[in-house]
Write a protein that holds these residues in place. Structure first.
Motif, PDB file in Angstrom:
ATOM      1  N   GLU A 140       4.123 -29.146 -29.261  1.00 32.97           N
ATOM      2  CA  GLU A 140       4.623 -28.836 -30.462  1.00 32.97           C
ATOM      3  C   GLU A 140       6.546 -28.131 -30.788  1.00 32.97           C
ATOM      4  N   ALA A 141       6.457 -27.532 -30.201  1.00 33.97           N
ATOM      5  CA  ALA A 141       7.637 -27.227 -29.812  1.00 33.97           C
ATOM      6  C   ALA A 141       8.927 -28.024 -30.190  1.00 33.97           C
ATOM      7  N   ARG A 142       8.738 -29.330 -28.872  1.00 38.67           N
ATOM      8  CA  ARG A 142       8.647 -30.105 -28.264  1.00 38.67           C
ATOM      9  C   ARG A 142       9.451 -31.072 -30.036  1.00 38.67           C
ATOM     10  N   SER A 143       8.157 -31.821 -29.917  1.00 35.49           N
ATOM     11  CA  SER A 143       8.597 -32.067 -31.047  1.00 35.49           C
ATOM     12  C   SER A 143       9.456 -32.097 -32.407  1.00 35.49           C
ATOM     13  N   LEU A 144       8.900 -30.725 -32.598  1.00 31.57           N
ATOM     14  CA  LEU A 144       9.544 -30.259 -33.983  1.00 31.57           C
ATOM     15  C   LEU A 144      11.242 -29.753 -33.653  1.00 31.57           C
TER      16      LEU A 144
ATOM     17  N   ALA B 101      -1.346 -23.023 -24.290  1.00 31.63           N
ATOM     18  CA  ALA B 101      -0.225 -22.938 -24.261  1.00 31.63           C
ATOM     19  C   ALA B 101       0.792 -24.264 -23.904  1.00 31.63           C
ATOM     20  N   MET B 102      -0.088 -25.571 -23.282  1.00 32.88           N
ATOM     21  CA  MET B 102       0.603 -26.691 -23.645  1.00 32.88           C
ATOM     22  C   MET B 102       0.854 -27.569 -24.891  1.00 32.88           C
ATOM     23  N   ALA B 103      -0.261 -26.985 -25.688  1.00 32.24           N
ATOM     24  CA  ALA B 103      -0.443 -27.438 -27.265  1.00 32.24           C
ATOM     25  C   ALA B 103       1.028 -26.649 -27.639  1.00 32.24           C
TER      26      ALA B 103
ATOM     27  N   LEU C   4      11.154 -18.336 -30.036  1.00 30.78           N
ATOM     28  CA  LEU C   4      11.677 -19.590 -30.079  1.00 30.78           C
ATOM     29  C   LEU C   4      10.837 -20.633 -30.905  1.00 30.78           C
ATOM     30  N   ARG C   5       9.832 -20.310 -30.819  1.00 25.51           N
ATOM     31  CA  ARG C   5       8.402 -21.457 -31.523  1.00 25.51           C
ATOM     32  C   ARG C   5       8.611 -20.909 -32.925  1.00 25.51           C
TER      33      ARG C   5
END
Length: 117
Positions: free
Chosen positions: A10-14, A4-6, A62-63
């Motif tokens: 990833e979602a934050r970087s995108l 979940a953290m990964a 969203l991801r």
């Protein structure tokens, strides 16, 4: 690191990639966030909270939407660069010139990001 953290990372970087790219077009961070949020079907506040790591969980839709949007943007960039190369060829630009070499390098970088090298 948990799965979940990964995924959150990833979602934050995108989201950061999309907002930065839109910021280069609009020159206004708030407007860039709003445009990205509209394209993804969410609110600008959600995008801002995602960028600042204030979301407790990130919805799967969203991801997935973030991933799809980044891929779409990269594919658009590939098309733009291929068109630029075609124009260079049609106008007789030397393939060894700095312009043509820079375009090919950019195209290679984008293809590598997509894993299509």
């Amino acid at each position: 690191m948990s799965n979940a953290m990964a995924e959150a990372t990833e979602a934050r970087s995108l989201a950061n990639i999309l907002v930065a790219q839109e910021f280069r077009r609009t020159k206004d961070r708030g407007r860039a966030r709003t445009n990205v949020a509209r394209a993804l079907g969410t609110s600008p506040g959600t995008i801002e909270n995602l960028q600042r790591s204030r979301l407790k969980r990130i919805s799967g839709w969203l991801r997935d939407a973030l991933r799809a949007r980044v891929i779409r943007e990269l594919e658009s960039e590939i098309a733009r660069l291929q068109h630029e190369l075609a124009v260079h060829k049609q106008t007789g630009v030397d393939p060894r010139s700095d312009e043509a070499t820079a375009v090919r390098a950019d195209l290679s970088a984008v293809l590598e990001v997509l894993g299509r090298r």
